[in-house]
Design a protein around this motif. Structure first.
Motif, PDB file in Angstrom:
ATOM      1  N   ASN A 113       0.809  -1.211   0.000  1.00 55.47           N
ATOM      2  CA  ASN A 113       0.000   0.000   0.000  1.00 55.47           C
ATOM      3  C   ASN A 113       0.853   1.276   0.000  1.00 55.47           C
ATOM      4  O   ASN A 113       0.316   2.376   0.078  1.00 55.47           O
ATOM      5  CB  ASN A 113      -0.969   0.011   1.190  1.00 55.47           C
ATOM      6  N   VAL A 114       2.177   1.112  -0.101  1.00 56.21           N
ATOM      7  CA  VAL A 114       3.051   2.284  -0.259  1.00 56.21           C
ATOM      8  C   VAL A 114       3.144   2.600  -1.751  1.00 56.21           C
ATOM      9  O   VAL A 114       3.484   1.739  -2.557  1.00 56.21           O
ATOM     10  CB  VAL A 114       4.461   2.011   0.309  1.00 56.21           C
ATOM     11  N   THR A 115       2.809   3.848  -2.124  1.00 54.20           N
ATOM     12  CA  THR A 115       2.701   4.178  -3.547  1.00 54.20           C
ATOM     13  C   THR A 115       3.793   5.115  -4.044  1.00 54.20           C
ATOM     14  O   THR A 115       3.915   5.349  -5.235  1.00 54.20           O
ATOM     15  CB  THR A 115       1.329   4.833  -3.840  1.00 54.20           C
ATOM     16  N   GLU A 116       4.586   5.651  -3.112  1.00 61.84           N
ATOM     17  CA  GLU A 116       5.615   6.620  -3.506  1.00 61.84           C
ATOM     18  C   GLU A 116       6.664   6.677  -2.392  1.00 61.84           C
ATOM     19  O   GLU A 116       6.309   6.645  -1.223  1.00 61.84           O
ATOM     20  CB  GLU A 116       4.945   8.000  -3.663  1.00 61.84           C
ATOM     21  N   VAL A 117       7.935   6.739  -2.790  1.00 64.10           N
ATOM     22  CA  VAL A 117       9.011   6.823  -1.793  1.00 64.10           C
ATOM     23  C   VAL A 117      10.027   7.869  -2.242  1.00 64.10           C
ATOM     24  O   VAL A 117      10.409   7.894  -3.421  1.00 64.10           O
ATOM     25  CB  VAL A 117       9.745   5.468  -1.629  1.00 64.10           C
ATOM     26  N   SER A 118      10.449   8.743  -1.343  1.00 62.76           N
ATOM     27  CA  SER A 118      11.589   9.620  -1.601  1.00 62.76           C
ATOM     28  C   SER A 118      12.633   9.375  -0.528  1.00 62.76           C
ATOM     29  O   SER A 118      12.297   9.257   0.648  1.00 62.76           O
ATOM     30  CB  SER A 118      11.199  11.097  -1.538  1.00 62.76           C
ATOM     31  N   VAL A 119      13.881   9.316  -0.940  1.00 60.85           N
ATOM     32  CA  VAL A 119      14.967   9.082   0.017  1.00 60.85           C
ATOM     33  C   VAL A 119      15.905  10.279   0.006  1.00 60.85           C
ATOM     34  O   VAL A 119      16.404  10.682  -1.048  1.00 60.85           O
ATOM     35  CB  VAL A 119      15.750   7.800  -0.326  1.00 60.85           C
ATOM     36  N   GLY A 120      16.106  10.857   1.174  1.00 61.16           N
ATOM     37  CA  GLY A 120      17.008  11.995   1.298  1.00 61.16           C
ATOM     38  C   GLY A 120      17.872  11.858   2.534  1.00 61.16           C
ATOM     39  O   GLY A 120      18.118  10.749   3.013  1.00 61.16           O
ATOM     40  N   ARG A 121      18.316  12.998   3.079  1.00 61.90           N
ATOM     41  CA  ARG A 121      19.192  12.971   4.249  1.00 61.90           C
ATOM     42  C   ARG A 121      18.569  13.754   5.393  1.00 61.90           C
ATOM     43  O   ARG A 121      17.813  14.686   5.189  1.00 61.90           O
ATOM     44  CB  ARG A 121      20.560  13.573   3.895  1.00 61.90           C
ATOM     45  N   PHE A 122      18.899  13.318   6.615  1.00 58.62           N
ATOM     46  CA  PHE A 122      18.437  14.001   7.813  1.00 58.62           C
ATOM     47  C   PHE A 122      19.665  14.351   8.632  1.00 58.62           C
ATOM     48  O   PHE A 122      20.477  13.477   8.943  1.00 58.62           O
ATOM     49  CB  PHE A 122      17.502  13.088   8.607  1.00 58.62           C
ATOM     50  N   ILE A 123      19.817  15.636   8.943  1.00 60.23           N
ATOM     51  CA  ILE A 123      21.023  16.091   9.625  1.00 60.23           C
ATOM     52  C   ILE A 123      20.622  16.931  10.831  1.00 60.23           C
ATOM     53  O   ILE A 123      19.760  17.810  10.720  1.00 60.23           O
ATOM     54  CB  ILE A 123      21.897  16.927   8.662  1.00 60.23           C
TER      55      ILE A 123
END
Lengths: 83, 83
Positions: B34-44
């Motif tokens: 049921n996950v339709t979209e993913v974005s991967v970034g950074r957390f600082i």
């Protein structure tokens, strides 16, 4: 309904964070020598189809535990909002 | 005073996000179809010595622009809180 999950993943306190150290040591070079500590982790957003916010959170928990975070070395935090 | 800055960095909408695509394609394997979209970034996260929250935010902006984010491909969001 559609929800957004925002997942913040950071190295656990006390564990090695070589990226954080490298960024910290670069701060004086850009004139930011008032930065005293840096942690570098990952930020992931998901769009989730779910009946309600609590079901969406279950999906985000599952994804964090099974796919996104390494629970031995990292901790995560999830925020859910409606889209 | 001491402040914490939490900086979220994501690929700009419409730009390639190969990590996001890879994570999205792994979702059915863990039962999260049921996950339709993913974005991967950074957390600082930064710890900052500053007179007040607005000065701390200036430092976090400087670090984001000059060191942490690639403004051509990424956008960032900063939250400041007192420690």
């Amino acid at each position: 309904m559609k929800f957004k999950a925002e997942i913040e993943i950071l190295p656990k306190k006390g564990l090695l964070d070589p990226q954080g150290k490298a960024v910290l040591h670069s701060m004086p070079r850009i004139g930011a020598d008032n930065v005293t500590e840096v942690s570098v982790g990952r930020f992931i957003t998901l769009e989730i189809d779910a009946e309600n916010a609590s079901k969406a959170e279950e999906t985000a928990e599952l994804a964090s535990k099974k796919l996104l975070a390494n629970l031995i070395m990292e901790s995560y935090n999830i925020r859910i909002s409606e889209l």
